[in-house]
Enzyme design. Structure first.
Site, PDB file in Angstrom:
ATOM      1  N   GLY A  63      13.459  43.166 -36.698  1.00 21.28           N
ATOM      2  CA  GLY A  63      14.405  44.290 -36.637  1.00 21.28           C
ATOM      3  C   GLY A  63      14.367  45.078 -35.350  1.00 21.28           C
ATOM      4  O   GLY A  63      14.835  46.204 -35.299  1.00 21.28           O
TER       5      GLY A  63
ATOM      6  N   LEU B 117      15.064  41.537 -31.071  1.00 19.43           N
ATOM      7  CA  LEU B 117      14.482  40.521 -30.188  1.00 19.43           C
ATOM      8  C   LEU B 117      14.706  39.095 -30.693  1.00 19.43           C
ATOM      9  O   LEU B 117      14.034  38.160 -30.257  1.00 19.43           O
ATOM     10  CB  LEU B 117      12.974  40.787 -30.005  1.00 19.43           C
ATOM     11  N   GLY B 118      15.627  38.940 -31.612  1.00 16.34           N
ATOM     12  CA  GLY B 118      15.994  37.586 -32.059  1.00 16.34           C
ATOM     13  C   GLY B 118      14.975  36.948 -32.983  1.00 16.34           C
ATOM     14  O   GLY B 118      14.854  35.725 -33.018  1.00 16.34           O
TER      15      GLY B 118
ATOM     16  N   SER C  65      15.017  36.723 -36.246  1.00 20.44           N
ATOM     17  CA  SER C  65      15.628  35.919 -37.317  1.00 20.44           C
ATOM     18  C   SER C  65      16.152  34.604 -36.762  1.00 20.44           C
ATOM     19  O   SER C  65      16.118  33.573 -37.448  1.00 20.44           O
ATOM     20  CB  SER C  65      16.738  36.697 -38.021  1.00 20.44           C
TER      21      SER C  65
ATOM     22  N   ASP D  61      21.858  34.263 -30.066  1.00 19.07           N
ATOM     23  CA  ASP D  61      20.409  34.316 -30.317  1.00 19.07           C
ATOM     24  C   ASP D  61      19.848  32.940 -30.677  1.00 19.07           C
ATOM     25  O   ASP D  61      18.815  32.523 -30.142  1.00 19.07           O
ATOM     26  CB  ASP D  61      20.088  35.286 -31.468  1.00 19.07           C
TER      27      ASP D  61
END
Ligand code: MEV
Length: 396
Positions: free
Chosen positions: A140, A143-144, A146, A204
């Protein structure tokens, strides 16, 4: 079906330039971050599938037979369209995560099941597996994390099902997949991202798959070849923010003051293009002055982003603290808090870097020294992994 233990990692990302402008059709430069998510997949023989995510306290096990009974026909079209609410409802049911659980956990489990069922359903029987993912990336923080999660899962399931080959040749090594396999990994990872984020741009998961640096504009992704591995300080101000609200804020400012805001977006676009030019030059004819140019671009863009209304006192504090140490910073991602990046010129004394880091930590921020332009999704031999990573994954 492969029967070996797999170790896979994929990087997070930062946006170097072009956040917010990219929403209005301008160029964004995104780079892979040397903070990675690691996956360990071990086949098991008891008819169960388990998922463990130690960072977010998830530990769940399903009976393969039970998952086999699920109607997964909707997954036939899963790789071309975004998952619709009915499909997500099905995943939510199968995930069986208590309603009061944080959304991050629920969505992570749903994306796991979506990719497991979507990729492995072509097997006569679904595989029995033990999967652990552990990340160096804070969730969250923009920073990518997920995307790196989805990329690791897609690569692992495609490999175990022999849809792509395991490129690892060397017992002590690390390998990457060929282009065609990266395309498959990215395509499936994008579906995982859709489960988690609804309607992501896809930048991402592309950065996490290919690594290095990418130029992104209106859905078109181009890899920037041979970018230098820049060192940065990555700082998380830990100030929570809503990307959605910040993006909406820029849109309303653009509508209110088109003559003022449109040129700002055009100028940010020019900054991204100039940065791309400098990075290209750095790979062919590196010179110290190029870092000075990058620093100027960083300063200008941070001010532009403030003028767009996405700054925050904490981000300005970050810039002031690093400026006092002769370093240049800008916000990265949505702004309004969240993260900032500080460029570290080569040859900087480590004591100076440490002093800047400490000053940022003293402000209550989290701070990492890391490099950008890291390699994309990779497969590792167990021996090549750091013992701390092995331990985090529950290995020997
Ligand atoms: C967020 O990481 C980047 C923004 O440009 C939003 C987006 O591109 O979707 C602010």
């Amino acid at each position: 079906m492969l029967s070996e233990v797999l170790h896979i990692s994929a990087p997070g990302k930062v946006i170097l330039h072009g956040e917010h402008a990219v929403v209005h059709g301008k160029v964004a430069l995104a780079v892979a971050l040397n903070l990675r998510t690691f996956l360990r997949l071990q086949p098991r023989s008891d008819g169960k599938v388990s998922l463990s995510l130690p960072n977010i306290d998830v530990k769940q096990t399903w009976d393969v037979a039970q998952l086999q009974l699920l109607d997964t026909s909707f997954l036939e079209q899963g790789d071309v369209t975004a998952p619709i609410p009915e499909q997500l409802e099905k995943m939510k049911e199968a995930a069986n995560v208590p309603e009061d659980c944080a959304a991050t956990r629920r969505l992570a489990v749903m994306a796991f099941l979506y990719l497991y069922l979507g990729i492995c359903r072509k097997q006569r029987t679904l595989p029995s597996l033990d999967v652990v993912l552990w990340s160096e990336l804070p969730p969250g923080a923009g920073l990518g994390s997920s995307a790196a999660y989805s990329v690791c899962l897609a690569a692992a399931f495609l490999t175990i099902c022999e849809e792509i080959t395991n490129p690892l040749k060397d017992r002590d090594g690390t390998s990457r997949w060929p282009e065609e396999d990266l395309q498959s990994i990215n395509k499936w990872a994008f579906q995982g991202e859709r489960v988690i984020h609804g309607n992501p741009s896809g930048v991402d998961n592309a950065v996490s798959t290919w690594g290095g640096a990418l130029r992104y504009q209106q859905g078109k992704i181009a890899s920037l070849k041979r970018t230098p591995a820049l060192q940065i300080l990555l700082t998380n101000t830990r100030v929570p923010r809503s990307t959605k609200a910040l993006v909406a804020g820029v849109r309303s400012r653009l509508l209110k003051f088109p003559e003022i805001v449109a040129p700002l977006l055009t100028s940010i676009d020019a900054i991204s293009l100039e940065c791309e030019r400098v990075l290209r030059e750095m790979s062919t004819a590196p010179a110290p002055e190029q870092y000075l140019l990058l620093e100027e671009l960083i300063d200008m863009n941070h001010h532009h982003l403030n003028a767009l209304g996405v700054g925050h006192a904490s981000l300005d504090q970050l810039c002031q603290v690093t400026a006092a140490h002769g370093l240049h910073s800008k916000l990265t991602g949505a702004g309004g808090g969240g993260c900032g990046i500080t460029l570290l010129r080569p040859g900087l004394e480590q004591a100076k870097v440490e002093a800047a880091k400490q000053a940022l930590i003293d402000c209550g921020f989290d701070c990492w020294e890391t490099s950008i332009g890291a390699p994309g999704v990779s497969v590792h031999s167990a021996a090549s992994l750091d013992s701390s990573v092995q331990q985090a994954l529950g290995g020997p």
